[in-house]
Scaffold this motif. Structure first.
Motif, mmCIF file in Angstrom:
data_model
loop_
_atom_site.group_PDB
_atom_site.id
_atom_site.type_symbol
_atom_site.label_atom_id
_atom_site.label_comp_id
_atom_site.label_asym_id
_atom_site.label_seq_id
_atom_site.Cartn_x
_atom_site.Cartn_y
_atom_site.Cartn_z
ATOM 1 N N GLY A 6 37.841 -8.968 3.677
ATOM 2 C CA GLY A 6 36.652 -9.757 3.964
ATOM 3 C C GLY A 6 36.730 -11.169 3.426
ATOM 4 O O GLY A 6 37.774 -11.654 2.994
ATOM 5 N N ARG A 7 35.585 -11.824 3.411
ATOM 6 C CA ARG A 7 35.495 -13.226 3.024
ATOM 7 C C ARG A 7 35.485 -13.386 1.503
ATOM 8 O O ARG A 7 34.926 -12.547 0.791
ATOM 9 C CB ARG A 7 34.223 -13.862 3.580
ATOM 10 C CG ARG A 7 34.055 -13.766 5.090
ATOM 11 C CD ARG A 7 32.811 -14.511 5.532
ATOM 12 N NE ARG A 7 31.624 -14.064 4.812
ATOM 13 C CZ ARG A 7 30.471 -14.739 4.777
ATOM 14 N NH1 ARG A 7 30.362 -15.905 5.412
ATOM 15 N NH2 ARG A 7 29.424 -14.269 4.115
ATOM 16 N N ASP A 8 36.037 -14.492 1.044
ATOM 17 C CA ASP A 8 36.010 -14.783 -0.390
ATOM 18 C C ASP A 8 34.574 -14.881 -0.895
ATOM 19 O O ASP A 8 34.265 -14.468 -2.013
ATOM 20 C CB ASP A 8 36.765 -16.092 -0.650
ATOM 21 C CG ASP A 8 36.987 -16.359 -2.125
ATOM 22 O OD1 ASP A 8 37.012 -15.389 -2.911
ATOM 23 O OD2 ASP A 8 37.149 -17.536 -2.496
ATOM 24 N N VAL A 9 33.683 -15.413 -0.072
ATOM 25 C CA VAL A 9 32.293 -15.588 -0.487
ATOM 26 C C VAL A 9 31.634 -14.255 -0.823
ATOM 27 O O VAL A 9 30.684 -14.204 -1.617
ATOM 28 C CB VAL A 9 31.480 -16.329 0.607
ATOM 29 C CG1 VAL A 9 31.358 -15.492 1.867
ATOM 30 C CG2 VAL A 9 30.109 -16.739 0.107
ATOM 31 N N ASP A 10 32.150 -13.141 -0.269
ATOM 32 C CA ASP A 10 31.520 -11.827 -0.457
ATOM 33 C C ASP A 10 32.161 -10.979 -1.546
ATOM 34 O O ASP A 10 31.725 -9.849 -1.778
ATOM 35 C CB ASP A 10 31.565 -11.051 0.867
ATOM 36 C CG ASP A 10 30.791 -11.750 1.975
ATOM 37 O OD1 ASP A 10 29.724 -12.315 1.685
ATOM 38 O OD2 ASP A 10 31.272 -11.750 3.128
ATOM 39 N N VAL A 11 33.188 -11.484 -2.228
ATOM 40 C CA VAL A 11 33.866 -10.705 -3.270
ATOM 41 C C VAL A 11 32.901 -10.471 -4.442
ATOM 42 O O VAL A 11 32.345 -11.428 -4.989
ATOM 43 C CB VAL A 11 35.140 -11.433 -3.755
ATOM 44 C CG1 VAL A 11 35.717 -10.728 -4.985
ATOM 45 C CG2 VAL A 11 36.176 -11.489 -2.635
ATOM 46 N N PRO A 12 32.695 -9.209 -4.846
ATOM 47 C CA PRO A 12 31.742 -8.923 -5.925
ATOM 48 C C PRO A 12 32.398 -8.958 -7.301
ATOM 49 O O PRO A 12 33.616 -9.064 -7.433
ATOM 50 C CB PRO A 12 31.304 -7.494 -5.594
ATOM 51 C CG PRO A 12 32.558 -6.868 -5.034
ATOM 52 C CD PRO A 12 33.246 -7.975 -4.241
#
Length: 257
Positions: free
Chosen positions: A41-47
């Motif tokens: 997925g996107r880097d922005v969504d990494v938890p």
């Protein structure tokens, strides 16, 4: 003759997010010699990782032990999930009197964008984009802009705007910024009027720790209108005091030197 008005916050804390799943995946990719980092997925969504969550709570408890009139009263945060989670957990642990719905989510504080190099290890860049590896060697990490990505100079340009906003709207207040490793370094470059050589020397000393604090305090005696002076850098005592492990891996999208 009237004194010029203060243009900076009284205190400015710049905090890197807690350890993320991307940090863990990057570390594993380098250990195994892989070309790509296993982050979907996107880097922005990494938890955050479970450890990153505990680091954030430890930092929140440290802020919570301050008197309320010493704690942050303005929260600015990168829109990336790991940064927003860090700010929310600092709040939940009692460190921020500001409600999460009043956090200012500012896209100018986002992670550096790596374009076509996203998710590649140093080995992967050499294998897949050898021309970019050579361009980076020639230009250096400060000026190299991968296709579709940003250089450090690009990050600095947007942070100049963010600092102008902080000066305009939050002068005299106590402000915390929750962001990313390159954001912390580029903020230092701007606030301390550094050169390329100076900030890269700081970078070579080591990575910015997850939930590490960089703190500035307003000094009215500096310059004609006062200035922010560095009080602490890479301050991790809040984690160490609680026995929370300190981590300092670059983000999954960060390209190694």
């Amino acid at each position: 003759m009237p004194q010029p008005s203060q243009r900076w916050p009284n205190t400015l804390w710049i905090v890197r997010h807690g350890e993320s799943a991307g940090n863990v995946a990057r570390d594993e990719a380098h250990r195994s010699g892989a070309a790509r980092i296993a982050v979907a997925g996107r880097d922005v969504d990494v938890p955050l990782s479970p450890l990153g969550e505990e680091q954030s709570r430890s930092l929140g408890r440290w802020f919570g032990r301050m008197a309320e009139d010493e704690r942050p009263e303005v929260v600015l945060c990168s829109p990336y999930r790991r940064a927003r989670q860090t700010a929310a957990l600092i709040h939940d642990a009692g460190g921020l009197p500001v409600a999460p719905e009043d956090f200012v989510i500012d896209e100018r504080l986002r992670e550096k964008e790596f374009g076509v190099l996203d998710g590649l290890t140093t080995r992967g860049i050499r294998d897949v984009y050898p021309d970019q590896a050579e361009f980076r060697r020639l230009l250096g990490k400060f000026y190299h802009r991968p296709p579709g990505g940003e250089s450090w100079c690009d990050v600095i340009l947007r942070l100049r705007s963010a600092l102008d906003t902080i000066s305009l709207h939050h002068a005299g207040q106590r402000v915390i910024v929750v962001g990313h490793q390159v954001v912390v370094l580029c903020m230092r470059y701007l606030l301390e009027n550094m050169t390329e050589e100076a900030i890269l020397a700081v970078d070579r000393e080591g990575d910015v720790p997850n939930c590490g604090i960089t703190e500035y305090r307003f000094d009215a005696g500096t310059g004609s209108r006062g200035a922010l002076r560095l009080a602490r850098y890479n301050f991790v005592a809040p984690l160490e005091r609680e026995g929370t492990p300190v981590t300092a891996e670059p983000d999954a999208k960060e390209v190694a030197p």
